[in-house]
Design a protein around this motif. Structure first.
Motif, PDB file in Angstrom:
ATOM      1  N   ASP A   5       0.811  -1.222   0.000  1.00  0.00           N
ATOM      2  CA  ASP A   5       0.000   0.000   0.000  1.00  0.00           C
ATOM      3  C   ASP A   5       0.846   1.275   0.000  1.00  0.00           C
ATOM      4  OD1 ASP A   5       0.987  -0.456   2.544  1.00  0.00           O
ATOM      5  OD2 ASP A   5      -0.736   0.437   3.547  1.00  0.00           O
ATOM      6  N   SER A  26       1.821   5.054  -0.374  1.00  0.00           N
ATOM      7  CA  SER A  26       0.925   6.198  -0.138  1.00  0.00           C
ATOM      8  C   SER A  26       0.337   6.707  -1.446  1.00  0.00           C
ATOM      9  CB  SER A  26       1.688   7.322   0.544  1.00  0.00           C
ATOM     10  OG  SER A  26       2.248   6.867   1.737  1.00  0.00           O
ATOM     11  N   GLY A  48       5.188   0.302   1.459  1.00  0.00           N
ATOM     12  CA  GLY A  48       4.068   1.069   1.981  1.00  0.00           C
ATOM     13  C   GLY A  48       4.060   0.921   3.479  1.00  0.00           C
ATOM     14  N   TRP A  66      -5.060   7.558   8.846  1.00  0.00           N
ATOM     15  CA  TRP A  66      -4.242   7.149   7.705  1.00  0.00           C
ATOM     16  C   TRP A  66      -4.239   8.185   6.591  1.00  0.00           C
ATOM     17  CZ3 TRP A  66      -0.324   4.392   8.076  1.00  0.00           C
ATOM     18  CH2 TRP A  66      -0.277   3.307   8.969  1.00  0.00           C
ATOM     19  N   ARG A  75      -1.510  10.564   7.351  1.00  0.00           N
ATOM     20  CA  ARG A  75      -0.188  10.002   7.095  1.00  0.00           C
ATOM     21  C   ARG A  75       0.071   9.881   5.596  1.00  0.00           C
ATOM     22  NH1 ARG A  75       3.412   8.770   4.962  1.00  0.00           N
ATOM     23  NH2 ARG A  75       4.980   7.129   5.289  1.00  0.00           N
ATOM     24  N   LYS A  76      -0.928   9.387   4.865  1.00  0.00           N
ATOM     25  CA  LYS A  76      -0.686   9.097   3.452  1.00  0.00           C
ATOM     26  C   LYS A  76      -0.665  10.354   2.591  1.00  0.00           C
ATOM     27  CE  LYS A  76      -1.661   4.267   3.441  1.00  0.00           C
ATOM     28  NZ  LYS A  76      -2.052   3.095   2.686  1.00  0.00           N
TER      29      LYS A  76
END
Ligand SMILES: Cc1cc2nc3c(=O)[nH]c(=O)nc-3n(C[C@H](O)[C@H](O)[C@H](O)COP(=O)(O)OP(=O)(O)OC[C@H]3O[C@@H](n4cnc5c(N)ncnc54)[C@H](O)[C@@H]3O)c2cc1C
Lengths: 459, 366
Positions: free
Chosen positions: A132, A134, A151, A319, A322-323
């Motif tokens: 995953d 970002s 990721g 998330w 963060r991403k």
């Protein structure tokens, strides 16, 4: 290099609306996400079938013209930067999901498929594709493969390479080969393992068999705020030492927190010097048991605020912050360079202190968001490209960080690849014989060195 | 030949036209003959070079016996999650890597190729080459470490390897369920493999005229285990039974050490997917030599371990017809490779780069 003949023959192969040659048409392909580098390609071929890729590569080989395979162009190391005098093979339209096999838990896809779309297609079967990055809403499986993309969740689940079972590839001299099988087990040398991470230097992946996993049924996502970045880093070591294996362990520093707050209002404690995100995922019973062990650790770790995501919405918000951190940093500064070095996990604190010292020495702001569980740093070096000399200074600082990672026996790149940007450091990380062996392999796959010429190896 | 230093090994490679490596000799069908002139034994290159438990990584010389490595890891509550086979038989780290072998418990976290971080090897010209590194994540340069997993010593002599490790589960529980028909067993296998239950091992084998499944769970804490076992029983269906502790350990030990293999049989590893199992089973259920074959379908139906006593050509042809491949590991090896070969052209190109004279290419004759 006979570019004219190549363009002539390509015109017989690709309809004009998919063979771009005018400056205005090819301009969007001049750079990737590392925008400091720009090269104008002679042409861009928007391929729509595997056969078109094969024919195009064969023509490039015949006429000795370099090509660069391109997915979505989100490379942060200049990997999809065009080569002077060469063409770009744009794979975004080669994006069919050929098969989802829920029984064997695999997906067969073309390289232009967007990472997140694999998980979307697998979702009705309770499955997902684990790697995953970002950039997953935009980046392609082909690009992921070339760089062995990671990721947040590769601490537990591994990188792209751990999820590629088989591939069909056209090598740079036009030969088509099939590597691997749909089985998780293999015999003989691990050929997909060598192709993944080869940065587009062997040829172009045409079809990829990916492994899918059952979706975790439970998550526990914990946010802990610290007054010092080092304490956040030390907590990571404590968690790992306790034998816990979270799905993800991420850290952001204050500058990155501010950026994420401004961009998506992730609800992070705005004053934290270090923010730790720990996510346990998997089977409900084990997640519950691990959570019981994790929480006392976090509570005693010196965090001044601890939050636990109450539901899926809260978890996704954490998330999202963060991403979006990389693009969010764009709000703090017109330009930035992302580094991607790795250090041994027990030396994270040391590395971060060193980076702070470098930031002070240069008077340049550095934001940090990183995959702490893997020791994979992502310092973002902020600069304003319109100021004379600013880029050069930022690059110098970035290079000092790369050297630091080599000194600490880590790596110059954890997941973004060597590309254009770090090629000078390959010989610093590896001995001459190592680089020679890699180059010998490159020459066997691509005797004319037309695939992504000038990348990975020092000039 | 038994070099005691990497430099000595490099000299031997430069001097010899043909070489065959031998680690612990535990993969009897693959190992070079002990004491033979062209055999390069790695037994003089042993020892852990670096192990920092808090990093969850280690680096050791290729000839280091896995028994030693596992003991050192266990002392720090860690283990090799890919569950390498033939540890008691003397397997070495280099041999396990070259053979690319993982055991039944690879289901939980992945196989050997998923845990290898870096290698040093001596290529056909005698050069010492490094790939990968010692940290858990690394995308610099071509990943020859992964390539070497399963390379059978045919592209160079592995001398040093770095791996990542994981915390060792404190205990396990294994359930056994019996099915009359293969289709029922395969349905149960699919239900289990698609469930979020985190199993360590999931094996299927012919048993009592039907088929048995063994499913192994870790046991992180007794409080939650009862609920998990209930859940696993529900997925297995029928009257699944938990094994008692000594039998539990013994079962997986026998799978790991292949103690179930009849003497005189050749053990063949054939990677597959569950969809291949019915075809393979109907081949084994024919009369004649195929009916004598032993088999365990391991790793949730991703590999068949076949104990074969018949003509190699018969199995070779059968696997080939099904588009499968096989590799002889133990016992009398009439041939090394079975069925189809994949990606030979690509492998051959790597050979041209690393070993142009083919010094290490011992299986060329089949
Ligand atoms: C905001 C942002 C966040 C990011 N986050 C992450 C992250 O968390 N983790 C991470 O690993 N990376 C991350 N990246 C980097 C980048 O997204 C990845 O490297 C991604 O894998 C690139 O995919 P792409 O489709 O954009 O490839 P491109 O940039 O188009 O190409 C990348 C390389 O792949 C080669 N290539 C493309 N397709 C093929 C093919 N079919 N066959 C052979 N070679 C091919 C190209 O030649 C080039 O060398 C991030 C980037 C951005 C901009």
């Amino acid at each position: 290099m006979d570019t004219q003949s190549l363009l002539h023959d390509l015109a017989g192969l690709i309809p004009p609306q998919r063979l771009l040659t005018r400056p205005g048409q090819v301009a969007p392909f001049e750079s990737d996400a590392l925008t400091s580098y720009r090269v104008r390609p002679e042409a861009v071929v928007l391929v729509e079938s595997q056969q078109e890729v094969i024919e195009t590569v064969r023509l490039c080989h015949r006429y000795g013209v370099p090509f660069v395979a391109r997915g979505s162009g989100t490379s942060l190391s200049g990997g999809s930067l065009p080569v002077k005098g060469g063409i770009v093979i744009a794979l975004n339209r080669l994006n069919r999901i050929l098969r989802i096999d829920p029984e064997q838990r695999l997906a067969v896809v073309e390289p232009g498929v967007i990472n997140l779309n694999v998980s979307k297609a697998a979702a009705p079967f309770g499955l997902y594709y684990a790697p995953d990055p970002s950039s997953q809403p935009v980046c392609t499986i082909g690009g992921n493969l070339a760089f062995n993309a990671g990721g947040a969740h590769c601490l537990k689940y591994g990188m792209t390479s751990n999820h590629v079972l088989a591939l069909k590839v056209v090598l740079a001299d036009g030969e088509v080969v099939e590597l691997g099988s749909p089985s998780l087990e293999g015999i003989g040398a691990d050929l997909p393992g060598l192709f993944v991470g080869s940065e587009g230097l062997f040829g172009v992946a045409l079809e990829v068999t990916l492994r899918l996993l059952p979706k975790p049924e439970a998550f526990k996502t914990v946010l802990a705020a610290y007054r010092s970045l080092k304490t956040a880093g030390d907590t990571v070591a404590e968690i790992l030492r306790a034998g816990l294996l979270p799905g993800a362990v991420e850290i952001m520093d204050n500058l990155a927190i501010q950026a994420a707050q401004a961009a998506v209002n992730a609800g992070y404690p705005p004053d934290a010097a270090g923010l730790l995100i720990v996510e346990l995922d998997g089977e409900a019973g084990s997640v519950a048991a691990d959570f019981e062990r994790l929480m006392p650790l976090i509570r005693q770790s010196g965090a001044y605020e601890v939050r636990i995501a109450a539901d899926d919405a809260e978890r996704l918000r954490i998330w999202q912050g963060r991403k979006s951190a990389f693009s969010a940093v764009g709000r703090l500064s017109p330009d930035y360079l992302v580094q991607d070095g790795v250090v041994p996990r027990s030396r994270l604190g040391e590395a971060l202190e060193h980076i702070q010292a470098l930031s002070q020495k240069y008077g340049i702001r550095v934001a940090n968001v990183f995959h702490a569980g893997d020791g994979n740093l992502h310092p973002l070096v902020l600069f304003d490209g319109r100021q004379a000399g600013a880029y050069e200074q930022a690059e110098k600082l970035a290079h000092e960080i790369v050297e630091l990672c080599i000194r600490l026996e880590g790596s110059i790149t954890g997941e973004h690849g060597v590309g254009m940007e770090k090629r000078a450091f390959l010989p610093a990380m590896f001995a001459e014989a190592d680089v020679d062996a890699m180059h010998a392999i490159r020459l066997q796959m691509d005797p004319l060195e037309i695939a992504n010429r000038g990348k990975m190896f020092p000039n | 030949m038994k070099p005691t230093s990497v430099a000595e090994l490099q000299e031997m490679v430069r001097a010899q036209p043909h070489l065959r490596l031998r680690g612990g000799g535990s993969k009897t069908a693959l190992a070079g003959a002990a004491g033979a002139a062209s055999t390069l034994e790695t037994g003089g290159l042993t020892g852990m070079l670096q192990y920092q438990p808090e990093e969850f990584t280690f680096t050791a010389l290729a000839g280091t016996p896995l028994v030693e490595i596992e003991a050192e890891l266990a002392a720090h509550g860690q283990y090799l999650p890919f569950d390498p086979p033939l540890v008691e038989a003397g397997a070495t780290l280099g041999g396990a890597t070259a053979a690319g072998l993982s055991g039944a418990c690879r289901v939980r976290y992945g196989g050997l190729r998923d845990f290898i971080l870096g290698v040093r090897f001596v290529d056909g010209q005698g050069n010492l080459v490094r790939s990968g590194g010692k940290v858990v994540k690394n995308a610099a340069g071509f990943d020859l470490s992964k390539f070497m997993a399963g390379s059978l010593g045919e592209f160079g002599a592995l001398v040093e390897l770095s791996f990542k490790v994981f915390p060792r589960p404190p205990a396990y529980t294994t359930l056994r369920a019996q099915y009359e028909k293969l289709t029922e067993a395969l349905q149960a296998l699919a239900r289990l493999a698609n469930s979020p239950l985190e199993m360590f091992a999931l094996d299927l084998e012919p048993s009592d005229g039907g088929y048995a499944i063994h499913a192994r769970l870790g046991n992180p804490s007794p409080e939650i285990q009862a609920g998990r076992i209930q859940r696993l029983k529900g997925l297995l269906g029928g009257d699944a039974q938990a094994l008692e502790t000594p039998q539990e350990a013994e079962l997986w030990r026998s799978h790991r050490e292949f103690t179930w293999l009849r003497p005189g049989s050749t053990l063949i590893k054939a990677p597959l997917t569950p969809s291949n199992i019915p075809g393979l089973e109907s081949f084994f259920q024919q009369n004649g030599e195929a009916a004598q074959a032993q088999r365990i379908y391991s790793a949730a139906g991703n590999v068949a371990w076949i104990g074969w006593q018949g003509q190699a050509a018969v199995l070779d042809a059968a696997l080939g017809r099904m588009g499968l491949s096989g590799l002889a590991l133990l016992g009398p090896a009439q041939r090394t490779w079975y069925g189809i070969r994949r990606g030979e052209v690509f492998a051959q190109r790597v050979r041209q780069a690393l070993d142009p004279q083919g010094k290490f290419h011992w299986s060329a004759g089949g």
